[in-house]
Design a protein around this motif. Structure first.
Motif, PDB file in Angstrom:
ATOM      1  N   ASP A 122      57.069  30.194  48.925  1.00 35.44           N
ATOM      2  CA  ASP A 122      56.485  28.936  48.449  1.00 35.44           C
ATOM      3  C   ASP A 122      54.987  29.139  48.193  1.00 35.44           C
ATOM      4  N   PRO A 123      54.393  28.295  47.352  1.00 33.18           N
ATOM      5  CA  PRO A 123      52.988  28.476  46.971  1.00 33.18           C
ATOM      6  C   PRO A 123      52.006  28.510  48.145  1.00 33.18           C
ATOM      7  N   SER A 124      52.225  27.718  49.163  1.00 34.92           N
ATOM      8  CA  SER A 124      51.324  27.719  50.316  1.00 34.92           C
ATOM      9  C   SER A 124      51.347  29.064  51.029  1.00 34.92           C
ATOM     10  N   SER A 125      52.524  29.597  51.262  1.00 37.99           N
ATOM     11  CA  SER A 125      52.650  30.914  51.900  1.00 37.99           C
ATOM     12  C   SER A 125      52.056  32.001  51.017  1.00 37.99           C
ATOM     13  N   GLN A 183      63.166  20.212  36.664  1.00 34.42           N
ATOM     14  CA  GLN A 183      61.920  19.586  36.228  1.00 34.42           C
ATOM     15  C   GLN A 183      61.041  19.226  37.422  1.00 34.42           C
ATOM     16  N   ARG A 184      60.722  20.270  38.172  1.00 39.22           N
ATOM     17  CA  ARG A 184      59.832  20.065  39.310  1.00 39.22           C
ATOM     18  C   ARG A 184      58.914  21.274  39.474  1.00 39.22           C
ATOM     19  N   ILE A 185      57.779  20.998  40.079  1.00 42.42           N
ATOM     20  CA  ILE A 185      56.766  22.008  40.325  1.00 42.42           C
ATOM     21  C   ILE A 185      56.409  21.965  41.799  1.00 42.42           C
ATOM     22  N   GLU A 186      56.322  23.130  42.397  1.00 44.62           N
ATOM     23  CA  GLU A 186      55.749  23.257  43.730  1.00 44.62           C
ATOM     24  C   GLU A 186      54.327  23.777  43.518  1.00 44.62           C
ATOM     25  N   TYR A 187      53.355  23.078  44.089  1.00 43.71           N
ATOM     26  CA  TYR A 187      51.947  23.398  43.861  1.00 43.71           C
ATOM     27  C   TYR A 187      51.197  23.502  45.192  1.00 43.71           C
ATOM     28  N   ALA A 188      50.325  24.480  45.281  1.00 45.19           N
ATOM     29  CA  ALA A 188      49.358  24.569  46.375  1.00 45.19           C
ATOM     30  C   ALA A 188      48.070  25.125  45.779  1.00 45.19           C
ATOM     31  N   HIS A 194      46.294  15.995  41.766  1.00 41.09           N
ATOM     32  CA  HIS A 194      46.845  16.560  42.990  1.00 41.09           C
ATOM     33  C   HIS A 194      45.750  17.428  43.600  1.00 41.09           C
ATOM     34  N   SER A 195      45.228  16.989  44.718  1.00 41.10           N
ATOM     35  CA  SER A 195      44.077  17.650  45.323  1.00 41.10           C
ATOM     36  C   SER A 195      44.461  18.924  46.048  1.00 41.10           C
ATOM     37  N   SER A 196      43.563  19.871  45.977  1.00 46.18           N
ATOM     38  CA  SER A 196      43.721  21.129  46.689  1.00 46.18           C
ATOM     39  C   SER A 196      42.985  21.033  48.013  1.00 46.18           C
ATOM     40  N   LEU A 199      55.335  18.888  46.151  1.00 49.12           N
ATOM     41  CA  LEU A 199      56.440  18.867  45.201  1.00 49.12           C
ATOM     42  C   LEU A 199      56.164  17.781  44.160  1.00 49.12           C
ATOM     43  N   ILE A 200      56.173  18.174  42.892  1.00 47.25           N
ATOM     44  CA  ILE A 200      55.848  17.262  41.796  1.00 47.25           C
ATOM     45  C   ILE A 200      57.010  17.262  40.803  1.00 47.25           C
ATOM     46  N   HIS A 201      57.528  16.085  40.519  1.00 48.95           N
ATOM     47  CA  HIS A 201      58.573  15.962  39.492  1.00 48.95           C
ATOM     48  C   HIS A 201      57.891  15.618  38.173  1.00 48.95           C
ATOM     49  N   TYR A 202      58.412  16.155  37.098  1.00 51.71           N
ATOM     50  CA  TYR A 202      57.809  15.907  35.799  1.00 51.71           C
ATOM     51  C   TYR A 202      58.888  15.629  34.758  1.00 51.71           C
ATOM     52  N   GLN A 203      58.423  15.141  33.610  1.00 50.95           N
ATOM     53  CA  GLN A 203      59.301  14.874  32.476  1.00 50.95           C
ATOM     54  C   GLN A 203      58.823  15.689  31.291  1.00 50.95           C
TER      55      GLN A 203
END
Length: 170
Positions: free
Chosen positions: A13-16, A54-59, A76-78, A99-103
């Motif tokens: 995952d992005p955090s790791s 249609q989702r993004i995992e962000y860190a 989405h703040s870091s 976790l961010i859902h998008y269209q």
């Protein structure tokens, strides 16, 4: 380092991954030793995109993610940390994965402080101020239905206009 991280575990995952990147930067620059002379680091953001769901995992580490959907902007703040420096990261400082859902048609952008911290302005009688996040967000909202190339061109145009004759900072 990122290739090494994801070669070892493509599902990380992005955090790791940011935690691993912090380690690799520190050890790669020999900053993990008591006699280290270097004390450098970096800001980073990692996105793991699942197009099917249609989702993004962000860190992020000092790099926010801007998301425009249906003319609504969300930032989405870091975490306000940098990676790689001598001191290392305290586990409580680690960025969390969001976790961010998008269209289809949504706009995403990540910019460095080289854009937002640039001073400029058109009135020579006023002290120069930074480009800032409000101007960035205004451009992103105006361009929400444009292609990536058009968004980049609009940002570059606004940036150059704002910078004017002021010297580039970053």
């Amino acid at each position: 380092s990122l290739e090494r991280i994801y070669a070892n575990d493509s599902l990380e995952d992005p955090s790791s991954a940011l935690k691993s990147l912090d380690h690799y930067v520190r050890t790669g620059l020999n900053q993990d030793r008591p006699d280290a002379e270097s004390d450098d680091g970096c800001d980073a953001a990692i996105l793991k995109i699942d197009r099917r769901l249609q989702r993004i995992e962000y860190a992020g580490a000092k790099l926010d993610l801007f998301h425009v959907s249906h003319s609504v902007l969300q930032r989405h703040s870091s975490k306000r940390i940098s990676l790689g420096y001598k001191d290392g990261l305290d586990p409580s400082q680690l960025p969390k994965t969001t976790l961010i859902h998008y269209q289809s048609g949504d706009l995403f952008a990540i910019v460095t402080d080289g854009l937002t911290d640039q001073v400029g302005g058109t009135d020579p009688s006023v002290r120069p101020v930074s480009f800032g996040y409000r101007r960035l967000e205004r451009v992103l909202l105006e361009c929400h239905d444009k292609t990536a190339e058009e968004v980049a061109a609009a940002l570059q145009h606004q940036f150059k206009q704002w910078q004017g004759s002021h010297q580039r900072r970053d």
